[in-house]
Design a protein around this motif. Sequence first.
Motif, PDB file in Angstrom:
ATOM      1  N   GLN A 113       0.777  -1.215  -0.086  1.00  0.00           N
ATOM      2  CA  GLN A 113       0.147  -0.057  -0.010  1.00  0.00           C
ATOM      3  C   GLN A 113       0.806   1.283   0.011  1.00  0.00           C
ATOM      4  OE1 GLN A 113      -3.635  -0.104   0.056  1.00  0.00           O
ATOM      5  NE2 GLN A 113      -4.213  -1.158   2.034  1.00  0.00           N
ATOM      6  N   LEU A 114       2.135   1.156   0.018  1.00  0.00           N
ATOM      7  CA  LEU A 114       3.063   2.499   0.227  1.00  0.00           C
ATOM      8  C   LEU A 114       2.984   2.876  -1.231  1.00  0.00           C
ATOM      9  CD1 LEU A 114       5.986   1.147   2.291  1.00  0.00           C
ATOM     10  CD2 LEU A 114       4.433   2.856   2.879  1.00  0.00           C
ATOM     11  N   ALA A 115       2.792   2.186  -1.995  1.00  0.00           N
ATOM     12  CA  ALA A 115       2.659   2.672  -3.348  1.00  0.00           C
ATOM     13  C   ALA A 115       1.519   3.731  -3.644  1.00  0.00           C
ATOM     14  CB  ALA A 115       2.340   1.643  -4.402  1.00  0.00           C
ATOM     15  N   PHE A 116       0.242   3.443  -3.109  1.00  0.00           N
ATOM     16  CA  PHE A 116      -0.990   4.343  -3.070  1.00  0.00           C
ATOM     17  C   PHE A 116      -0.708   5.327  -2.208  1.00  0.00           C
ATOM     18  CE2 PHE A 116      -3.473   0.386  -4.133  1.00  0.00           C
ATOM     19  CZ  PHE A 116      -3.996   0.938  -5.224  1.00  0.00           C
ATOM     20  N   ILE A 117       0.057   5.244  -1.136  1.00  0.00           N
ATOM     21  CA  ILE A 117       0.478   6.318  -0.214  1.00  0.00           C
ATOM     22  C   ILE A 117       1.336   7.200  -0.747  1.00  0.00           C
ATOM     23  CG2 ILE A 117       1.652   6.920   2.062  1.00  0.00           C
ATOM     24  CD1 ILE A 117       0.842   4.163   3.151  1.00  0.00           C
ATOM     25  N   PHE A 118       2.432   6.909  -1.579  1.00  0.00           N
ATOM     26  CA  PHE A 118       3.091   7.779  -2.107  1.00  0.00           C
ATOM     27  C   PHE A 118       2.687   8.831  -3.168  1.00  0.00           C
ATOM     28  CE2 PHE A 118       6.116   8.636  -5.803  1.00  0.00           C
ATOM     29  CZ  PHE A 118       6.900   9.351  -5.044  1.00  0.00           C
ATOM     30  N   ALA A 119       1.832   8.011  -3.929  1.00  0.00           N
ATOM     31  CA  ALA A 119       0.980   8.724  -5.237  1.00  0.00           C
ATOM     32  C   ALA A 119       0.110   9.424  -4.526  1.00  0.00           C
ATOM     33  CB  ALA A 119       0.192   7.455  -5.868  1.00  0.00           C
ATOM     34  N   GLY A 120      -0.715   9.153  -3.374  1.00  0.00           N
ATOM     35  CA  GLY A 120      -1.903   9.963  -2.900  1.00  0.00           C
ATOM     36  C   GLY A 120      -0.931  11.324  -2.338  1.00  0.00           C
ATOM     37  N   ILE A 121       0.102  11.277  -1.550  1.00  0.00           N
ATOM     38  CA  ILE A 121       0.825  12.606  -1.047  1.00  0.00           C
ATOM     39  C   ILE A 121       1.469  13.268  -2.128  1.00  0.00           C
ATOM     40  CG2 ILE A 121       2.659  13.233   0.560  1.00  0.00           C
ATOM     41  CD1 ILE A 121       1.924  10.570   2.053  1.00  0.00           C
ATOM     42  N   SER A 122       1.903  12.768  -3.144  1.00  0.00           N
ATOM     43  CA  SER A 122       2.465  13.418  -4.356  1.00  0.00           C
ATOM     44  C   SER A 122       1.269  14.195  -4.759  1.00  0.00           C
ATOM     45  CB  SER A 122       3.058  12.635  -5.401  1.00  0.00           C
ATOM     46  OG  SER A 122       4.068  11.643  -4.712  1.00  0.00           O
ATOM     47  N   LEU A 123       0.080  13.844  -5.104  1.00  0.00           N
ATOM     48  CA  LEU A 123      -1.036  14.514  -5.283  1.00  0.00           C
ATOM     49  C   LEU A 123      -1.438  15.520  -4.559  1.00  0.00           C
ATOM     50  CD1 LEU A 123      -3.363  11.528  -6.597  1.00  0.00           C
ATOM     51  CD2 LEU A 123      -2.684  13.225  -8.173  1.00  0.00           C
ATOM     52  N   LEU A 124      -1.140  15.383  -3.217  1.00  0.00           N
ATOM     53  CA  LEU A 124      -1.579  16.451  -2.255  1.00  0.00           C
ATOM     54  C   LEU A 124      -0.561  17.574  -2.426  1.00  0.00           C
ATOM     55  CD1 LEU A 124      -2.427  14.604   0.895  1.00  0.00           C
ATOM     56  CD2 LEU A 124      -4.055  15.766  -0.581  1.00  0.00           C
ATOM     57  N   ARG A 125       0.639  17.295  -2.621  1.00  0.00           N
ATOM     58  CA  ARG A 125       1.584  18.233  -2.825  1.00  0.00           C
ATOM     59  C   ARG A 125       1.431  18.994  -4.174  1.00  0.00           C
ATOM     60  NH1 ARG A 125       1.718  18.379   2.212  1.00  0.00           N
ATOM     61  NH2 ARG A 125       3.187  17.019   3.246  1.00  0.00           N
ATOM     62  N   SER A 126       1.066  18.411  -5.263  1.00  0.00           N
ATOM     63  CA  SER A 126       0.879  19.147  -6.548  1.00  0.00           C
ATOM     64  C   SER A 126      -0.269  19.951  -6.320  1.00  0.00           C
ATOM     65  CB  SER A 126       0.472  17.971  -7.605  1.00  0.00           C
ATOM     66  OG  SER A 126      -0.788  17.374  -7.468  1.00  0.00           O
ATOM     67  N   TYR A 127      -1.427  19.821  -5.548  1.00  0.00           N
ATOM     68  CA  TYR A 127      -2.630  20.831  -5.349  1.00  0.00           C
ATOM     69  C   TYR A 127      -1.979  21.954  -4.368  1.00  0.00           C
ATOM     70  CZ  TYR A 127      -4.985  16.345  -6.301  1.00  0.00           C
ATOM     71  OH  TYR A 127      -5.346  15.077  -6.792  1.00  0.00           O
ATOM     72  N   GLY A 128      -0.765  21.769  -3.905  1.00  0.00           N
ATOM     73  CA  GLY A 128      -0.283  22.881  -3.132  1.00  0.00           C
ATOM     74  C   GLY A 128      -0.558  22.565  -1.587  1.00  0.00           C
ATOM     75  N   CYS A 129      -0.853  21.469  -1.122  1.00  0.00           N
ATOM     76  CA  CYS A 129      -1.297  21.192   0.250  1.00  0.00           C
ATOM     77  C   CYS A 129      -0.005  21.103   1.094  1.00  0.00           C
ATOM     78  CB  CYS A 129      -1.929  19.949   0.211  1.00  0.00           C
ATOM     79  SG  CYS A 129      -2.276  19.197   1.894  1.00  0.00           S
ATOM     80  N   THR A 130       0.072  21.785   2.070  1.00  0.00           N
ATOM     81  CA  THR A 130       1.252  21.833   3.069  1.00  0.00           C
ATOM     82  C   THR A 130       1.065  21.451   4.262  1.00  0.00           C
ATOM     83  OG1 THR A 130       0.795  24.190   3.792  1.00  0.00           O
ATOM     84  CG2 THR A 130       1.888  24.241   1.718  1.00  0.00           C
ATOM     85  N   LEU A 131      -0.101  20.645   4.635  1.00  0.00           N
ATOM     86  CA  LEU A 131      -0.072  20.133   5.950  1.00  0.00           C
ATOM     87  C   LEU A 131       0.764  18.816   6.211  1.00  0.00           C
ATOM     88  CD1 LEU A 131      -4.147  19.422   5.847  1.00  0.00           C
ATOM     89  CD2 LEU A 131      -2.995  20.821   7.358  1.00  0.00           C
ATOM     90  N   PRO A 132       1.379  18.933   7.013  1.00  0.00           N
ATOM     91  CA  PRO A 132       2.228  17.732   7.566  1.00  0.00           C
ATOM     92  C   PRO A 132       1.543  16.453   7.299  1.00  0.00           C
ATOM     93  CG  PRO A 132       2.266  19.683   9.267  1.00  0.00           C
ATOM     94  CD  PRO A 132       1.173  19.638   8.284  1.00  0.00           C
ATOM     95  N   VAL A 133       2.248  15.357   6.987  1.00  0.00           N
ATOM     96  CA  VAL A 133       1.567  14.060   6.919  1.00  0.00           C
ATOM     97  C   VAL A 133       2.510  13.167   7.771  1.00  0.00           C
ATOM     98  CG1 VAL A 133       1.251  11.977   5.219  1.00  0.00           C
ATOM     99  CG2 VAL A 133       0.961  14.367   4.449  1.00  0.00           C
ATOM    100  N   GLU A 134       1.785  12.408   8.640  1.00  0.00           N
ATOM    101  CA  GLU A 134       2.287  11.156   9.604  1.00  0.00           C
ATOM    102  C   GLU A 134       1.762   9.983   9.092  1.00  0.00           C
ATOM    103  OE1 GLU A 134       1.492  11.767  13.567  1.00  0.00           O
ATOM    104  OE2 GLU A 134       1.462  14.222  13.460  1.00  0.00           O
ATOM    105  N   LEU A 135       2.635   9.207   8.965  1.00  0.00           N
ATOM    106  CA  LEU A 135       2.709   7.717   8.166  1.00  0.00           C
ATOM    107  C   LEU A 135       3.069   6.936   9.301  1.00  0.00           C
ATOM    108  CD1 LEU A 135       1.838   5.605   6.020  1.00  0.00           C
ATOM    109  CD2 LEU A 135       4.386   5.965   5.362  1.00  0.00           C
ATOM    110  N   TRP A 136       2.063   5.879   9.659  1.00  0.00           N
ATOM    111  CA  TRP A 136       2.286   5.214  10.863  1.00  0.00           C
ATOM    112  C   TRP A 136       2.121   3.643  10.329  1.00  0.00           C
ATOM    113  CZ3 TRP A 136       3.093   6.426  16.250  1.00  0.00           C
ATOM    114  CH2 TRP A 136       2.864   7.843  16.433  1.00  0.00           C
ATOM    115  N   VAL A 137       3.349   2.967  10.505  1.00  0.00           N
ATOM    116  CA  VAL A 137       3.495   1.650  10.091  1.00  0.00           C
ATOM    117  C   VAL A 137       3.726   0.603  11.268  1.00  0.00           C
ATOM    118  CG1 VAL A 137       4.182   2.368   7.743  1.00  0.00           C
ATOM    119  CG2 VAL A 137       5.813   2.135   9.497  1.00  0.00           C
ATOM    120  N   SER A 138       3.718  -0.500  11.107  1.00  0.00           N
ATOM    121  CA  SER A 138       4.081  -1.357  11.860  1.00  0.00           C
ATOM    122  C   SER A 138       5.343  -2.343  11.605  1.00  0.00           C
ATOM    123  CB  SER A 138       2.688  -2.488  12.341  1.00  0.00           C
ATOM    124  OG  SER A 138       3.172  -3.619  13.156  1.00  0.00           O
TER     125      SER A 138
END
Length: 454
Positions: A113-138
């Motif tokens: 699912q890291l592939a989806f996560i990377f793509a999703g966050i890349s999209l966010l940054r392309s929109y100009g979103c500056t919110l911090p992102v915390e990724l929690w894994v086990s």
Amino acid sequence: KDLTSNKDDVSQSSRRSYVRRLWVAFGKSYENSSRYNFTKTKDEEIQRHENHVKDNEMGFMVVENEWDVIPSNIISEARIRWKKFMSTLPAYEKHQNAFIRKRAIVISGGGYQLAFIFAGISLLRSYGCTLPVELWVSAGRGEMPTKSQTIALNKLGVEVYDIDEYAGVFPAIVAQMHPSDDTIKPYILKQLALVSSNCQQCLLIDADNAALRDPSYLFEEELFVKTGHVLWPDFWHMREGPASIRKIFGLREDWGHTDDIRSVESGQMLVDKQRAWRTLMLSVYIQMQTAFFDNQMRALHHLGGGGDKQTFLIGCLATQSSCAMIPYTLASAGRIMDGAFCGRAMVQFDNDGSLVFVHANLDKKKFLASVASATEWDETLRVHDVLRQPEQEGVGVIFGREPRCGGGLYVVNVFGSFREISLRDQIEFDFEKKRFEYLRQWFSLSKKDVAFLL
């Protein structure tokens, strides 16, 4: 702009200590409230034996099917237990030093699912979103990204945390994070990540969920400002009538005439921790006893009512906390194949009816394998071209196999009265093509993921 800066200069080791203390306090309250005091009569013992009823480690029966009958004395004891827990739960004010950032996006998940996560966050940054992102894994589940993957995520302003280091401090919690029973899903990891996260106000997004615009404005919308907890709806309504879980949590049975009949799709959620604290604590409590509660929650729901999602609404209603649900019916995104609608994702709207999230929920590995094996964009990779939004929530949606959809894959089909729209007509860019480009970037960093998918 530094996307990962905190409000105060508090080291991660100090914050980790604060969070660990919170979960130790939670564990003690849970353990103290979960010691059962009731005794079974001889007739009840005989009945349980004849029905092959098993007890879990806390003395409650293991509810193996949604139609299992819960004895009245266990319903009464369960009601006593959760209320006792709520009277001794860790207070937000005592642990607020663990949450020093005002706002952030929180994501739980790893592995493929890291592939989806990377793509999703890349999209966010392309929109100009500056919110911090915390990724929690086990780490205990093998979800930690590799060094090169971590560097790529860090460049997007993503902080990666190991939930085992923060929440794995109490045996009962660890048992749910890493269940020995393969039939038990560790849904609790998402709740643990949300509560452990550094934000006071959080946008929780599933790993396979992608925003169609910068979602920062959602924190300023009236629905969140007024309630501090915004939920999004699922396709199906909950069943009416008696149910043991309603009795346990004091919920109404005539839900056909109230908003409480709506069910939750927890692929996204807005939370102000201080105002929703009691809801979150009860949600985790319910998940701690998943062998007891999960199938009872499924009995409320026509399909897919277990896991974490319904715990948030139950927690809100049972504690009489403040929460609200987006008023718009979600849509299914898919393709028309040989005349059949093949829905494979959920599309959610904001409080004004604008598209905001696309949540993939079917054939995810197969889709990623197609992207990993592709050398360039091809229209056969388009899977979310058509949106069907039911005009009436809870009506005209079925889930099942469709022979015309890729050889009998499970899909969501929307029929009857619905609004059909094109995803490309609703947004200013080609979402699927752009996501494909980011997924390809990720696979160029991750040969191991490509080998796994192919």
